[in-house]
Design a protein around this motif. Structure first.
Motif, PDB file in Angstrom:
ATOM      1  N   SER A 150     -12.789   1.762  -2.036  1.00 14.88           N
ATOM      2  CA  SER A 150     -11.654   1.153  -2.737  1.00 14.88           C
ATOM      3  C   SER A 150     -12.038   0.541  -4.080  1.00 14.88           C
ATOM      4  CB  SER A 150     -11.050   0.052  -1.858  1.00 14.88           C
ATOM      5  OG  SER A 150     -11.964  -1.016  -1.754  1.00 14.88           O
ATOM      6  N   ILE A 190       0.818  -1.222   0.000  1.00 12.69           N
ATOM      7  CA  ILE A 190       0.000   0.000   0.000  1.00 12.69           C
ATOM      8  C   ILE A 190       0.853   1.275   0.000  1.00 12.69           C
ATOM      9  CG2 ILE A 190      -2.007  -1.115   1.094  1.00 12.69           C
ATOM     10  CD1 ILE A 190      -1.180   0.290   3.708  1.00 12.69           C
ATOM     11  N   GLY A 229      -1.525  -3.117  -5.851  1.00  9.96           N
ATOM     12  CA  GLY A 229      -2.905  -3.164  -5.370  1.00  9.96           C
ATOM     13  C   GLY A 229      -3.727  -4.243  -6.047  1.00  9.96           C
ATOM     14  N   ILE A 232      -6.994  -1.124  -3.901  1.00 10.71           N
ATOM     15  CA  ILE A 232      -6.407   0.196  -3.718  1.00 10.71           C
ATOM     16  C   ILE A 232      -7.413   1.089  -3.005  1.00 10.71           C
ATOM     17  CG2 ILE A 232      -5.374   2.178  -4.895  1.00 10.71           C
ATOM     18  CD1 ILE A 232      -5.071   0.152  -7.321  1.00 10.71           C
ATOM     19  N   ASP A 233      -6.965   1.660  -1.901  1.00  4.51           N
ATOM     20  CA  ASP A 233      -7.797   2.576  -1.131  1.00  4.51           C
ATOM     21  C   ASP A 233      -7.860   3.907  -1.881  1.00  4.51           C
ATOM     22  OD1 ASP A 233      -8.537   2.981   2.144  1.00  4.51           O
ATOM     23  OD2 ASP A 233      -8.204   4.782   0.899  1.00  4.51           O
ATOM     24  N   LEU A 234      -9.068   4.374  -2.185  1.00 10.57           N
ATOM     25  CA  LEU A 234      -9.216   5.563  -3.032  1.00 10.57           C
ATOM     26  C   LEU A 234      -8.643   6.824  -2.378  1.00 10.57           C
ATOM     27  CD1 LEU A 234     -12.812   4.942  -4.438  1.00 10.57           C
ATOM     28  CD2 LEU A 234     -10.620   4.281  -5.430  1.00 10.57           C
ATOM     29  N   SER A 259     -10.963  -2.888  -5.939  1.00 11.55           N
ATOM     30  CA  SER A 259     -10.203  -4.104  -5.639  1.00 11.55           C
ATOM     31  C   SER A 259     -10.531  -5.195  -6.647  1.00 11.55           C
ATOM     32  CB  SER A 259     -10.552  -4.575  -4.231  1.00 11.55           C
ATOM     33  OG  SER A 259     -11.949  -4.718  -4.112  1.00 11.55           O
ATOM     34  N   ARG A 276      -7.529  -6.405  -0.670  1.00 11.69           N
ATOM     35  CA  ARG A 276      -7.968  -5.066  -0.283  1.00 11.69           C
ATOM     36  C   ARG A 276      -7.998  -4.094  -1.459  1.00 11.69           C
ATOM     37  NH1 ARG A 276      -4.756  -2.656   4.821  1.00 11.69           N
ATOM     38  NH2 ARG A 276      -5.613  -0.767   3.878  1.00 11.69           N
TER      39      ARG A 276
END
Lengths: 665, 428
Positions: free
Chosen positions: B408, B299, B364, B371-373, B410, B369
């Motif tokens: 996210s 991450i 990612g 990619i967290d936006l 994913s 999980r």
């Protein structure tokens, strides 16, 4: 002074001639007027040992050579029967070129010609030869040695009064030997049979001589038996030509008249025309006029091919040489055209039927960004090969490109190879299409050069009277033992047998009438395969026949791929369809979704293959040290994707297209 | 410490060879407040380069040396660690340590003292918290006694990753491993006693001649003894390894695409049956026993690379420009550098912003999980969905390869299996 500029520096000239320096050149060639090269732009010291010296202006005097001292001849032969080697030997014998170890096929100027052992463009060369106390000017007019170029053969023959029919002593008569013989026979010129390679262990000159007797009704004992490679008996050839080939007809004193039989483009002087002077005399400054275009030209330079362009003071009846006329483009030079003195316009020569494109194919740049560059390259290449027809074409699958017409598939291959070698082009070339003819009920006609122009089912049922395909008359010669296989092949290609002759106890000559479309695909390859390479093949056009033709489409995930459609006989559609979808399946790589590959005729699916979606594509490990490597790879892959053609959402790599079209896989 | 800090600029005069443009961009971003304020935890990777034997498939930076100078190596590690912490401004106390990872090589061959020295250094200069994951890799052949493991635990190691690779004798021989199935089993059980719930083990699938059935049997056996974390790798042929030579010369044929995919899919299914979550392409965890260290890498968490050939990814303390660092590979050369210059860092490359984005995408797409936006925006100043090829993203969501939530983007299970292809397609 001649209008040439020296193209190379002297070092280059010497290096090309295999000499280390000017001094070495002088030693080797005794009498070298190097200033003369300088002004004429001669690239090799050919002249040195030759007795004819140019006058002080750097031009040769040929006035003394009246028609009875001139012979114009050509050599016709099947591929690999030794034509170019014999030409080299004759040039050496007459000291047009110096005898060297590396005189390899001086007349084959293009790299592809040497690589493939074929001659594409007719070249010619002049020889001076002393015989029985008289000096003769002999003009050797080279002819291309492949069936695609029959048109060129006949135009070269039109400038000759005699020809050497060269036959390999081991291989015997081959299909092109027959075709060429009939071309020469049709032109009513003297044919001298020459059996070459008699020193080969497998040579059977007597048998070949009797084949010649059977096939061409020429007495076996008339055959000269030589080996061009070792020069054995080659010295008998020029005397035989002088003795038996008639001198060119013509009247030196009459008004000037000449036949244009070849032309090419030269960067410095524009178009150079090769002509056979029929009557009269011509020199620099004369005004001559084309019978075809009625355009007037001033003669800028005349000369002979010796074997490079060598200026002469004049050219006169019977002589063959080049003309520089201030012509800018090749389209002005009409092969078969007759030129006259501008004040004495007479009856033109019968002329030639212009070259006809028998095979059309789409050419597209692999990278669409190369379009401009490729456009330029094609334009330049067609300057030196006017028999290629060019039209622009746009394909939904492959983008902007061209539809080119060729004399045959070899011509197409040679063109492709020249584009790749001389212009570094990366191209995709589609499956070739022969020119089909659609005759409508209202009497109009349409020529189809591209499967996309083919009328659809409705149009055919409502408006079309008939669809016709071009036919050929083919000659196939091979050892008896392959007869069964080859007849099966011809039958499967919709052939009709016309003739079946035994040339001797184990060589057969077959004549078949075949659809051209069957011949331009892989017929030749199949023929070679089924005869262990022994069969030879040649063909000539033979009109059009009605045929039950259909257009087959290849459909990728319900999107038709225009570049892959093809016109076929109905009976073959299913077979070809199945083969194509299967091959395509093998060439496409798995993608994120399932790919359905179909072949269809009209609305009917005739073959189908599915390629399931990619299941896994992921690197097992990706930690610290792997990341930079991974990123580099990613960028490369992204670039690769950009070069893919997406059709119906399906990405097709250039290689896949290329391999599919070239049938490599 | 003060002395070292003042020395640092002299150690590597050109230590931030960033382009003026990159610097200006990232400074601007920082000033605009695009990048989160600097409280982000970081990780430390320590490389122990020595092994007792060479494995045929391994392309890591490792050396078989019977006369390891432990003392000197330990000193050099500490020297480099100190200089690098100072150099990157990580000794300021504002950034906690997320994880420490001792990898190799075979770190279990090092003296316990090495771990102690490193951890002491870290705790004296930075914030080593009770939540900091401190992992080490170990080899069954070098950890034969439970006492040794306990000693390591007492020093501070709180997670143990055991390189078992296979429970089959002939495969271990083929891989060049110097342990047997029974020592592997014993090591695993010992480690589970010492670090209950915190033991990971590695296995490799896709050996020459291995059938799907062979692999399923081995997996089923493993499921009976495994702790809460598993790394299950497809055997990869890396250039420069003995395996590579064998495959290239045709002496060995690895399972083809379909078989290896079958193995991959069977692995996911079997581990799921016993409660494991497939949280990265080759990593499985239950009871949320994810590897903090590796997930941090995926991450975009900064990590310091210490030791011969170690790589790092660290941000400039002021500009927030990210750099990739590369250390001298051979231990002797690296030690010399550390002794003479304070660090064995040989190359420091600025990571262009676009490359950072690509890296977050590639890594990612390999994780559950995704990619967290918000995080993507904070790290790059651009929204993920703006960055990606829109048609391709929509298509992949439609095709069930990606899922988009408010938080996210994913990959689905099917998407993760084709992560490499996804990354290429999603790039603009």
């Amino acid at each position: 002074m001649p209008s040439y500029k020296a193209e190379y520096t002297f070092d280059g000239v010497f290096a090309e001639a295999g000499l280390s320096s000017l001094k070495a050149a002088v030693e080797e060639f005794e009498l070298v007027d190097w200033l003369y090269w300088c002004t004429t732009g001669w690239k090799k010291p050919y002249l040195s040992k030759y007795k004819m010296q140019p006058n002080s202006l750097g031009s040769m005097e040929l006035e003394a050579f009246k028609t009875d001292q001139i012979r114009n001849f050509s050599i016709i032969a099947h591929v690999d029967h030794g034509k170019s080697t014999l030409a080299d030997r004759l040039l050496e014998l007459a000291q047009t070129i110096t005898k060297r170890k590396d005189n390899k096929q001086v007349l084959d100027k293009l790299r592809v010609e040497r690589e493939r052992g074929i001659t594409v463009k007719a070249q010619s060369a002049s020889l001076f030869y002393d015989y029985k106390g008289k000096k003769y000017l002999l003009n050797l007019i080279d002819t291309p040695g492949h069936m695609d170029f029959n048109f060129e053969v006949s135009r070269s023959l039109a400038a000759c009064q005699g020809t050497l029919l060269l036959v390999d002593a081991a291989q015997g008569i081959q299909a092109q030997t027959v075709a060429n013989f009939y071309l020469a026979f049709g032109q009513d010129i003297r044919i001298l049979p020459v059996i070459n390679k008699i020193d080969l262990p497998s040579a059977e000159p007597d048998r070949v001589a009797s084949q010649i007797e059977v096939a061409f009704e020429m007495p076996a004992e008339e055959c000269l038996k030589i080996s061009a490679k070792s020069s054995l008996n080659v010295d008998q050839i020029l005397p035989a030509i002088i003795e038996s080939v008639p001198p060119p007809p013509g009247d030196v004193e009459g008004p000037f008249k000449a036949l244009l039989f070849d032309s090419w483009h030269d960067t410095y002087v524009g178009v150079v025309c090769l002509m056979a002077v029929i009557d009269g005399r011509v020199k620099k400054g004369d005004k001559i006029v084309s019978a075809h275009s009625e355009r007037k030209y001033e003669v800028m330079e005349t000369g002979i091919m010796y074997p490079e362009q060598t200026p002469t003071v004049s050219l006169q009846a019977g002589q063959v040489g080049y003309f520089v006329l201030n012509m800018k483009t090749l389209s002005e030079s009409h092969v078969g055209d007759t030129f006259f003195d501008h004040k004495h316009i007479g009856t033109p020569m019968p002329g030639f039927v212009p070259a006809k494109a028998m095979v059309w194919a789409g050419i597209f740049p692999i990278d669409t960004a190369d379009f401009e560059k490729l456009d330029h390259s094609i334009a330049k290449l067609t300057l030196s090969d006017s028999s290629v027809m060019v039209q622009k074409e746009t394909s939904t699958a492959l983008g902007q490109g061209w539809r080119l017409g060729f004399l045959g598939t070899l011509h197409m291959d040679v063109f492709r190879q020249r584009l790749e070698q001389e212009y570094d082009a990366n191209i995709i070339i589609t499956a070739p299409t022969v020119p089909y003819r659609v005759e409508y009920r209202d009497g109009t006609e349409k020529l189809i050069r591209n499967p996309t122009e083919f009328p659809d089912m409705d149009e055919i049922s409502q408006k079309v009277r008939s669809v016709q395909e071009p036919m050929v008359r083919s000659t196939i010669i091979f050892p008896n033992e392959y007869l069964g296989d080859i007849m099966v092949l011809c039958g499967s290609r919709r052939g009709v047998q016309l003739e079946h002759t035994y040339l001797d106890e184990n060589r057969v000559l077959l004549k078949y009438r075949l659809p051209l479309a069957e011949v331009v695909t892989d017929f030749h390859q199949e023929l070679k395969g089924r005869s262990s390479g022994f069969a030879s093949f040649d063909y000539e056009e033979d009109g059009y026949d009605d045929a039950d033709l259909v257009k087959m489409n290849i459909v990728l995930n319900s999107k038709p791929v225009d570049a892959l459609s093809i016109i076929l006989h109905r009976s073959q559609a299913e077979l070809v369809g199945r083969d194509w979808v299967k091959r395509l399946k093998g060439l496409l790589s798995r993608q994120l979704f399932e790919i359905v590959i179909q072949a269809s005729v009209g609305n009917k699916i005739i073959a189908r293959e599915g390629l399931s979606a990619m299941r896994k594509n992921v690197t097992a490990k990706c930690y610290g040290g792997d990341v930079s490597r991974k990123m580099k790879l990613l960028n490369k892959q992204k670039e690769g994707k950009k070069r893919m053609k997406a059709i119906g959402g399906v990405e097709v790599s250039q290689e896949a297209f290329y391999d599919f079209m070239s049938k490599k896989k | 410490m003060t002395r070292l800090r003042t020395l640092t600029p002299l150690l590597r005069p050109a230590s931030f060879p960033t382009s003026a443009k990159a610097l200006a961009t990232s400074t601007a971003l920082f000033n605009k407040g695009v990048v989160a304020p600097d409280k982000e935890p970081f990780s430390v990777y320590i490389h122990w380069p020595y092994c007792s034997s060479k494995c045929t498939y391994c392309n890591f930076n490792k050396y078989v040396d019977p006369n390891v100078d432990n003392e000197r190596m330990e000193r050099a590690l500490v020297t480099e660690l100190k200089s690098e912490l100072v150099h990157w401004g990580l000794d300021q106390g504002n950034r906690p340590i997320r994880s420490v990872y001792f990898g190799g090589g075979t770190p279990s061959l090092a003296r316990p003292r090495m771990f102690k020295l490193v951890l002491d250094t870290l705790s004296s200069m930075c914030a080593l918290t009770k939540d900091t994951e401190i992992s080490m890799e170990g080899n069954p052949s070098s950890t034969t006694s439970i006492e040794a493991l306990k000693a390591l635990r007492d020093i501070g190691i709180n997670r143990y990753s055991l390189g078992i690779q296979s429970f089959q004798e002939h495969i271990l021989t083929e891989l060049g491993r110097d342990h047997t199935p029974s020592t592997a089993l014993k090591s695993l059980l010992d480690a589970r006693t010492v670090w209950p719930g915190k033991v990971s083990m590695d296995l490799i699938m896709g050996h020459a001649g291995q059938t799907l059935d062979d692999w399923i049997k081995e997996l089923r056996f493993t499921m009976d003894i495994v702790d809460d974390h598993l790394s299950l790798y497809q055997l990869t042929v890396e250039p420069g390894t003995a395996l590579h030579t064998d495959v290239k010369q045709g002496k060995m044929t690895l399972p083809d695409g379909d078989l290896s995919t079958d193995m991959y899919e069977a692995t996911i299914q079997l581990t799921r049956e016993v409660g494991f979550e497939h949280y990265e392409v080759s990593n499985f965890a239950r009871n949320k026993a994810y590897s903090m260290h590796n997930s941090g890498h995926w991450i975009g968490i900064d990590y310091l690379g210490i030791g011969p050939g170690a790589h790092g990814r660290v941000s400039h303390p002021h500009t927030r420009q990210k750099f990739r660092t590369f250390n001298v590979r051979d231990p002797a050369g690296w030690m010399r550098e550390c002794e003479e210059q304070g660090t064995g860092r040989r190359k420091t490359d600025a990571i262009e912003l676009e490359d950072s984005k690509r890296e977050l995408l590639v890594l990612g797409m390999r994780t559950r999980r995704g990619i967290d936006l918000d995080r993507f925006y904070q790290l790059t100043g651009q929204g993920l969905l703006e960055f990606l090829n829109k048609d391709a993203t929509a298509w992949c969501i439609d095709a069930g390869l990606l899922q988009l939530s408010a938080a996210s983007l994913s990959p689905t299970e099917r998407g993760m299996a084709v992560a490499d292809e996804l990354s290429v397609r999603l790039l603009p």
